[in-house]
Scaffold this motif. Structure first.
Motif, short mmCIF file in Angstrom:
data_model
loop_
_atom_site.label_atom_id
_atom_site.label_comp_id
_atom_site.label_asym_id
_atom_site.label_seq_id
_atom_site.Cartn_x
_atom_site.Cartn_y
_atom_site.Cartn_z
N LYS A 33 51.61 -32.18 -50.73
CA LYS A 33 51.07 -32.56 -49.65
C LYS A 33 51.94 -32.11 -48.40
O LYS A 33 53.10 -32.13 -48.54
N LEU A 34 51.37 -31.48 -47.58
CA LEU A 34 52.01 -30.58 -46.25
C LEU A 34 52.40 -31.80 -45.70
O LEU A 34 51.73 -33.02 -45.23
N SER A 35 53.20 -31.64 -44.71
CA SER A 35 53.65 -32.65 -43.43
C SER A 35 52.60 -32.51 -42.51
O SER A 35 51.64 -31.74 -42.55
N ASP A 36 52.39 -33.54 -41.82
CA ASP A 36 51.13 -33.74 -40.79
C ASP A 36 51.34 -32.59 -39.98
O ASP A 36 50.28 -32.17 -39.43
N LEU A 37 52.69 -32.34 -39.49
CA LEU A 37 52.76 -31.15 -38.55
C LEU A 37 52.23 -29.84 -38.87
O LEU A 37 51.39 -29.09 -38.25
N VAL A 38 52.73 -29.56 -40.14
CA VAL A 38 52.40 -28.21 -40.82
C VAL A 38 50.82 -28.24 -40.90
O VAL A 38 50.10 -27.13 -40.77
N ALA A 39 50.24 -29.29 -41.51
CA ALA A 39 48.73 -29.48 -41.73
C ALA A 39 47.96 -29.09 -40.34
O ALA A 39 47.16 -28.51 -40.61
N SER A 40 48.55 -29.43 -39.26
CA SER A 40 48.00 -29.60 -38.03
C SER A 40 47.69 -28.02 -37.47
O SER A 40 46.88 -27.88 -36.66
N TRP A 41 48.51 -27.14 -38.13
CA TRP A 41 48.69 -25.86 -37.85
C TRP A 41 47.27 -24.90 -38.32
O TRP A 41 46.97 -24.02 -37.88
N GLY A 42 46.54 -25.55 -39.21
CA GLY A 42 45.74 -24.79 -39.79
C GLY A 42 45.91 -24.48 -41.14
O GLY A 42 46.82 -24.38 -41.83
N GLU A 43 44.70 -23.82 -41.93
CA GLU A 43 44.92 -23.64 -43.33
C GLU A 43 45.59 -22.09 -43.47
O GLU A 43 45.44 -21.38 -42.58
N LEU A 44 46.39 -22.08 -44.38
CA LEU A 44 47.15 -20.98 -44.79
C LEU A 44 46.70 -20.40 -46.10
O LEU A 44 46.26 -20.96 -47.00
N ASN A 45 46.18 -18.98 -45.82
CA ASN A 45 45.49 -18.10 -46.85
C ASN A 45 46.67 -16.85 -47.31
O ASN A 45 46.46 -15.85 -46.66
N PRO A 46 47.57 -17.35 -48.05
CA PRO A 46 48.84 -16.49 -48.39
C PRO A 46 48.32 -15.25 -49.09
O PRO A 46 47.41 -15.32 -49.80
N ASP A 47 48.83 -14.08 -48.59
CA ASP A 47 48.69 -12.80 -49.27
C ASP A 47 49.20 -12.98 -50.83
O ASP A 47 50.15 -13.59 -51.13
N ARG A 48 48.46 -12.24 -51.79
CA ARG A 48 48.94 -12.36 -53.19
C ARG A 48 49.50 -11.25 -53.71
O ARG A 48 49.95 -11.19 -54.87
N LEU A 49 50.19 -10.46 -52.72
CA LEU A 49 51.14 -9.19 -53.16
C LEU A 49 52.39 -9.95 -53.99
O LEU A 49 52.85 -10.88 -53.39
N SER A 50 52.80 -9.38 -55.11
CA SER A 50 54.24 -9.75 -55.61
C SER A 50 55.24 -9.59 -54.75
O SER A 50 55.20 -8.45 -54.07
N LEU A 51 56.00 -10.53 -54.31
CA LEU A 51 57.17 -10.40 -53.49
C LEU A 51 58.10 -9.39 -54.00
O LEU A 51 58.96 -8.77 -53.38
N SER A 52 58.07 -9.28 -55.37
CA SER A 52 58.92 -8.11 -55.85
C SER A 52 58.48 -6.69 -55.66
O SER A 52 59.21 -5.86 -55.14
N GLU A 53 57.13 -6.65 -55.69
CA GLU A 53 56.64 -5.34 -54.87
C GLU A 53 56.78 -5.26 -53.43
O GLU A 53 57.49 -3.99 -53.02
N VAL A 54 56.75 -6.11 -52.74
CA VAL A 54 57.22 -6.21 -51.30
C VAL A 54 58.74 -5.66 -51.09
O VAL A 54 58.92 -4.63 -50.27
N ALA A 55 59.49 -6.15 -52.00
CA ALA A 55 60.96 -5.89 -51.88
C ALA A 55 61.24 -4.50 -52.19
O ALA A 55 62.21 -3.81 -51.65
N GLY A 56 60.53 -3.97 -53.16
CA GLY A 56 60.46 -2.55 -53.35
C GLY A 56 60.21 -1.62 -52.45
O GLY A 56 60.69 -0.43 -52.62
N HIS A 57 59.61 -1.89 -51.41
CA HIS A 57 59.35 -0.96 -50.39
C HIS A 57 60.45 -1.13 -49.27
O HIS A 57 60.02 -0.70 -48.13
N ARG A 58 61.56 -1.81 -49.34
CA ARG A 58 62.33 -2.00 -48.22
C ARG A 58 62.94 -0.86 -47.59
O ARG A 58 63.04 -0.77 -46.34
#
Length: 334
Positions: free
Chosen positions: A295-320
């Motif tokens: 469960k999100l906190s009430d404040l975070v939930a009030s910001w709206g729905e998060l549709n997170p990117d599904r890229l692997s963060l290991s792949e993201v780190a590889g482009h640093r």
């Protein structure tokens, strides 16, 4: 030499904890942000946790201490920092069915060297008065000339912006990412400066209309009487990549190669992805849990729905490295 003496000699600042602890943690996060989950763990297990705040030089300290390091675990933020610790050879892989079941594959190292604990989205802060609903929908749109003179940003070489650019490279390639970074630079209202909250202050002051920032800063500003007016002058917009979701980064944890208390450390790691710990993170730190269904906190939930990117963060780190090079090539910081 006692653990406390070792930590003091290394320059770490100890949070209130016994001189000897069952689990020893180096953290770049302020100990007060972690203390609530530490207290819950100790109450549940009887295992004490000793937090040492290491503001700078974390990797160098672990390398210098080597096998003599008192640290069992490292807690830090940003995928770049986690990957840097792994690349330095000071972590060990962790094989845990609990962690693997709780944390999506894109939010952990597939060899078990690091695991995300919370998520934070890189979003747009937009003026309530000067930016219409639907005016920002994608990250790619931020390079459109319609935003010329309307965007504020912290340094392009900060880890948060480098991670976003790294994700842009992963989605579109280096050539596109270079053009995008140059377009974003051309749309800046002022020279990059300050942190994410400073950009929101600039929107409140009328210097710009939108900025990039991490979600949890809104919660922090609303809790600060001196910054509430800044927070109340903006709304959060969750842009996405044209072929993906909203960019997320993480706070995470890794077990050190030395880890003198490995079994207890693993218990703590597994507790941190429990419903209880994830709920504490969500409520106290205004962050998104990594465990689906928490469960999100009430404040975070009030910001709206998060549709997170599904890229692997290991792949993201590889482009640093490429992201750093591009930011320097386009002279983003001027």
């Amino acid at each position: 030499m006692t653990l406390r003496a070792v930590l003091l000699a290394s320059g770490a600042v100890l949070a209130a904890a016994p001189a000897l602890a069952d689990v020893n943690v180096y953290t770049t996060r302020q100990p007060e942000l972690i203390q609530p989950v530490v207290d819950a763990f100790t109450e549940a297990t009887g295992i004490a946790v000793n937090l040492a705040f290491v503001n700078e030089g974390l990797v160098e300290r672990l390398v210098a201490e080597g096998a003599r390091s008192p640290a069992d675990l490292v807690m830090t933020v940003d995928i770049a920092n986690l990957q840097q610790i792994v690349d330095a050879g000071v972590t060990q892989p962790v094989d845990s069915e609990v962690l693997e079941a709780a944390i999506p594959a894109e939010l952990r190292d597939l060899e078990g060297h690091w695991f995300a604990l919370t998520k934070r989205a890189r979003v747009v802060y937009a003026s309530l008065d000067r930016v219409a609903d639907g005016e920002v929908t994608t990250y790619e749109d931020l390079a459109d000339p319609k935003w010329k003179g309307r965007i504020c940003s912290r340094s392009g070489l900060h880890n948060y912006n480098l991670a976003l650019l790294s994700a842009m490279i992963a989605h579109h390639g280096e050539d596109y990412a270079r053009q995008w970074a140059a377009g974003l630079r051309d749309n800046l209202a002022r020279k990059p400066q300050g942190g994410d909250r400073d950009q929101v202050q600039a929107i409140w002051q009328g210097e710009c209309d939108i900025s990039l920032g991490n979600t949890y800063y809104l919660g922090q500003m609303l809790a600060d009487p001196e910054q509430q007016a800044w927070a109340q002058s903006v709304r959060l917009i969750f842009p996405t990549f044209e072929d993906g979701g909203t960019h997320v980064n993480v706070s995470g944890i890794a077990m050190t190669a030395a880890a003198p208390n490995r079994d207890e450390a693993l218990q703590f790691m597994e507790f941190l992805v429990s419903p209880e710990a994830q709920a504490i993170y969500a409520e106290k730190n205004h962050e998104y849990p990594v465990v689906e269904g928490t469960k999100l906190s009430d404040l975070v939930a009030s910001w709206g729905e998060l549709n997170p990117d599904r890229l692997s963060l290991s792949e993201v780190a590889g482009h640093r490295a490429a992201a750093v090079r591009i930011m320097e090539e386009v002279n983003f910081d001027g």
